[in-house]
Enzyme design. Structure first.
Site, PDB file in Angstrom:
ATOM      1  N   CYS A  49       0.811  -1.228   0.000  1.00 57.18           N
ATOM      2  CA  CYS A  49       0.000   0.000   0.000  1.00 57.18           C
ATOM      3  C   CYS A  49       0.839   1.270   0.000  1.00 57.18           C
ATOM      4  CB  CYS A  49      -0.949   0.006   1.185  1.00 57.18           C
ATOM      5  SG  CYS A  49      -2.053  -1.391   1.159  1.00 57.18           S
TER       6      CYS A  49
ATOM      7  N   HIS B 168      -3.662   7.018   2.702  1.00 54.03           N
ATOM      8  CA  HIS B 168      -4.018   5.735   2.100  1.00 54.03           C
ATOM      9  C   HIS B 168      -5.355   5.298   2.700  1.00 54.03           C
ATOM     10  CE1 HIS B 168      -4.162   1.678   0.877  1.00 54.03           C
ATOM     11  NE2 HIS B 168      -3.842   1.178   2.052  1.00 54.03           N
TER      12      HIS B 168
ATOM     13  N   ASN C  51     -10.064  -0.509  -0.124  1.00 58.74           N
ATOM     14  CA  ASN C  51      -8.608  -0.350  -0.120  1.00 58.74           C
ATOM     15  C   ASN C  51      -8.056  -0.795  -1.481  1.00 58.74           C
ATOM     16  OD1 ASN C  51      -5.841  -0.623   0.248  1.00 58.74           O
ATOM     17  ND2 ASN C  51      -5.999  -1.677   2.217  1.00 58.74           N
TER      18      ASN C  51
HETATM   19  N1  ACO Z   1     -18.343  -9.337   8.958  1.00 62.93           N
HETATM   20  C1  ACO Z   1     -18.776  -9.624  10.191  1.00 62.93           C
HETATM   21  N2  ACO Z   1     -17.946  -9.921  11.211  1.00 62.93           N
HETATM   22  C2  ACO Z   1     -16.623  -9.934  10.952  1.00 62.93           C
HETATM   23  C3  ACO Z   1     -16.111  -9.643   9.664  1.00 62.93           C
HETATM   24  C4  ACO Z   1     -17.033  -9.341   8.659  1.00 62.93           C
HETATM   25  N3  ACO Z   1     -16.651  -9.036   7.413  1.00 62.93           N
HETATM   26  N4  ACO Z   1     -14.770  -9.731   9.734  1.00 62.93           N
HETATM   27  C5  ACO Z   1     -14.435 -10.034  10.979  1.00 62.93           C
HETATM   28  N5  ACO Z   1     -15.561 -10.174  11.738  1.00 62.93           N
HETATM   29  C6  ACO Z   1     -15.680 -10.511  13.131  1.00 62.93           C
HETATM   30  C7  ACO Z   1     -14.451 -11.236  13.655  1.00 62.93           C
HETATM   31  O1  ACO Z   1     -14.573 -12.618  13.397  1.00 62.93           O
HETATM   32  C8  ACO Z   1     -14.513 -10.923  15.133  1.00 62.93           C
HETATM   33  O2  ACO Z   1     -15.461 -11.773  15.740  1.00 62.93           O
HETATM   34  P1  ACO Z   1     -15.175 -12.357  17.212  1.00 62.93           P
HETATM   35  O3  ACO Z   1     -15.072 -11.161  18.100  1.00 62.93           O
HETATM   36  O4  ACO Z   1     -16.356 -13.205  17.433  1.00 62.93           O
HETATM   37  O5  ACO Z   1     -13.878 -13.089  17.077  1.00 62.93           O
HETATM   38  C9  ACO Z   1     -15.093  -9.508  15.166  1.00 62.93           C
HETATM   39  O6  ACO Z   1     -15.725  -9.307  13.894  1.00 62.93           O
HETATM   40  C10 ACO Z   1     -14.048  -8.428  15.375  1.00 62.93           C
HETATM   41  O7  ACO Z   1     -12.956  -8.698  14.537  1.00 62.93           O
HETATM   42  P2  ACO Z   1     -11.666  -7.769  14.522  1.00 62.93           P
HETATM   43  O8  ACO Z   1     -10.689  -8.319  13.534  1.00 62.93           O
HETATM   44  O9  ACO Z   1     -11.194  -7.524  15.891  1.00 62.93           O
HETATM   45  O10 ACO Z   1     -12.316  -6.429  13.961  1.00 62.93           O
HETATM   46  P3  ACO Z   1     -11.663  -5.008  13.849  1.00 62.93           P
HETATM   47  O11 ACO Z   1     -12.533  -4.022  14.493  1.00 62.93           O
HETATM   48  O12 ACO Z   1     -10.199  -5.004  14.185  1.00 62.93           O
HETATM   49  O13 ACO Z   1     -11.769  -4.704  12.270  1.00 62.93           O
HETATM   50  C11 ACO Z   1     -10.366  -4.723  10.335  1.00 62.93           C
HETATM   51  C12 ACO Z   1     -11.119  -5.559  11.367  1.00 62.93           C
HETATM   52  C13 ACO Z   1     -11.372  -3.929   9.564  1.00 62.93           C
HETATM   53  C14 ACO Z   1      -9.607  -5.648   9.403  1.00 62.93           C
HETATM   54  C15 ACO Z   1      -9.377  -3.763  11.032  1.00 62.93           C
HETATM   55  O14 ACO Z   1      -8.632  -4.464  12.002  1.00 62.93           O
HETATM   56  C16 ACO Z   1      -8.406  -3.077  10.107  1.00 62.93           C
HETATM   57  O15 ACO Z   1      -8.757  -2.249   9.296  1.00 62.93           O
HETATM   58  N6  ACO Z   1      -7.086  -3.347  10.229  1.00 62.93           N
HETATM   59  C17 ACO Z   1      -6.029  -2.692   9.478  1.00 62.93           C
HETATM   60  C18 ACO Z   1      -6.047  -2.918   8.006  1.00 62.93           C
HETATM   61  C19 ACO Z   1      -4.866  -2.201   7.411  1.00 62.93           C
HETATM   62  O16 ACO Z   1      -4.392  -1.182   7.878  1.00 62.93           O
HETATM   63  N7  ACO Z   1      -4.253  -2.690   6.387  1.00 62.93           N
HETATM   64  C20 ACO Z   1      -3.019  -2.031   5.957  1.00 62.93           C
HETATM   65  C21 ACO Z   1      -2.985  -1.659   4.630  1.00 62.93           C
HETATM   66  S1  ACO Z   1      -3.490  -2.938   3.559  1.00 62.93           S
HETATM   67  C22 ACO Z   1      -2.169  -3.336   2.493  1.00 62.93           C
HETATM   68  O17 ACO Z   1      -1.024  -3.028   2.699  1.00 62.93           O
HETATM   69  C23 ACO Z   1      -2.504  -4.243   1.333  1.00 62.93           C
END
Ligand code: ACO
Length: 309
Positions: A111, A236, A266
């Site tokens: 990214c 980003h 993204n």
């Molecule tokens: N729909 C419903 N529930 C979901 C989904 C979904 N699509 N995805 C995950 N969940 C659930 C999980 O299973 C978890 O359930 P549990 O509590 O029963 O275990 C719950 O939701 C919470 O999951 P988390 O992973 O803790 O959710 P979080 O609030 O952290 O959001 C996310 C996840 C959106 C991925 C976030 O962590 C994020 O944006 N992280 C950073 C991404 C990023 O910066 N990427 C860098 C650049 S990308 C690149 O370089 C290509």
């Protein structure tokens, strides 16, 4: 003497995949995706490959700049979804554009690919080694998304953005920049050879905010400006909550932060050039404005670039 932005362009595939569509694919909901990420829909390429998208975005940037494409000396493409293992997507793009001179190559910085490419282009221009450089971010992420993994498949989209940079006797548009990487954290976000994206989202979230804040503060200090002077932050587009936390930590109000993640998700290396193009077209940027880019991605890689447009 410095680097000027002469033109910008984008290509976004017509195919739209909404959160409702994803509800039919995996156990998720529009409500979860919207509140946790800010994404409502993303573009998915059907016919186009990563080179086609880069070509369309590039032609728009070249046309806007009003230059002869044969005068382009260097092409730098940021992508984590290259068309082939080799040759580079840059060389394939050079061929598609029919450019007969100069050289082309890819940057693999996930990214942060666009910012890394911009960093190199700026260095080549300021050192006098090249006068006209095409910098492109192009991604076909739909190809490397595991469509059965709800924790990642809702996040990504396809698209391309391009910027044509030129040498000028005037003051540089690029005032300061700083790139970073931390290879030991590679396993927070990666894809194996021929594999799909794997991500430790929760851990990445915290690192992303901390690292981008560090990079932004560094370039602001380097340029001798203050945070209140910044007119627009173009981050980003990975997650709207990451963007909001970053703005809060920097003490920048939300109206000074450009967000289009709701429409495209993204798009990795394409996200900043797409956002820059849209911000310009929407009149969010005036001549003389201070624009702050920041990105963070797999590698881990991150950085920030400060522009005076
Ligand atoms: N729909 C419903 N529930 C979901 C989904 C979904 N699509 N995805 C995950 N969940 C659930 C999980 O299973 C978890 O359930 P549990 O509590 O029963 O275990 C719950 O939701 C919470 O999951 P988390 O992973 O803790 O959710 P979080 O609030 O952290 O959001 C996310 C996840 C959106 C991925 C976030 O962590 C994020 O944006 N992280 C950073 C991404 C990023 O910066 N990427 C860098 C650049 S990308 C690149 O370089 C290509």
């Amino acid at each position: 003497m410095g680097t000027k932005i002469l033109g910008t362009g984008v290509y976004l595939p017509e195919g739209i995949l909404t959160n409702q569509d994803l509800e039919n694919l995996v156990e998720t909901s529009d409500e979860w995706i919207t509140t946790r990420t800010g994404i409502k829909e993303r573009r998915i390429a059907k016919e186009e490959n990563v080179v086609d998208m880069a070509r369309q975005a590039s032609l728009q940037a070249i046309k806007e700049a009003g230059v002869d494409l044969q005068s382009i000396e260097v092409i730098i493409v940021g992508t984590l979804t290259p068309e082939k293992r080799f040759p580079s997507t840059g060389c394939l793009l050079q061929a598609e554009l029919g450019i007969k001179r100069g050289y082309a190559f890819d940057i693999s910085a996930a990214c942060s690919g666009f910012l890394y490419a911009l960093e190199l282009a700026d260095g080549l221009i300021k050192s006098g080694k090249a006068r006209l450089i095409l910098v492109v971010g192009t991604e076909l992420l739909s190809e490397i998304v595991d469509w059965s993994d709800r924790s990642t498949c809702v996040l990504f989209g396809d698209g391309a953005g391009a910027v044509l940079l030129g040498w000028s006797e005037e003051e540089s548009d690029i005032l300061a920049s700083r790139m970073y990487s931390e290879g030991s954290l590679w396993d927070l976000l990666y894809a194996e050879k021929n594999g799909c994206i794997k991500m430790k989202g929760r851990e990445l979230f915290k690192v992303a905010v901390r690292n981008m804040e560090e990079a932004c503060r560094n370039v602001i200090e380097k340029a001798g400006v203050s945070i209140k002077d910044i007119d627009l932050v173009i981050p980003h587009q990975a997650n709207v909550r990451i963007i909001n936390s970053l703005a809060e930590k920097l003490g920048i109000s939300k109206d000074k932060v450009f967000i289009n993640i709701d429409k495209y998700g993204n798009t990795s290396a394409a996200s900043i050039p797409i956002a820059l193009h849209e911000a310009l077209k929407e009149g969010r940027i005036k001549r003389g404005d201070l624009i702050l880019f920041t990105a963070m991605g797999g590698g881990l890689t991150w950085g920030a670039t400060l522009l005076k447009y």
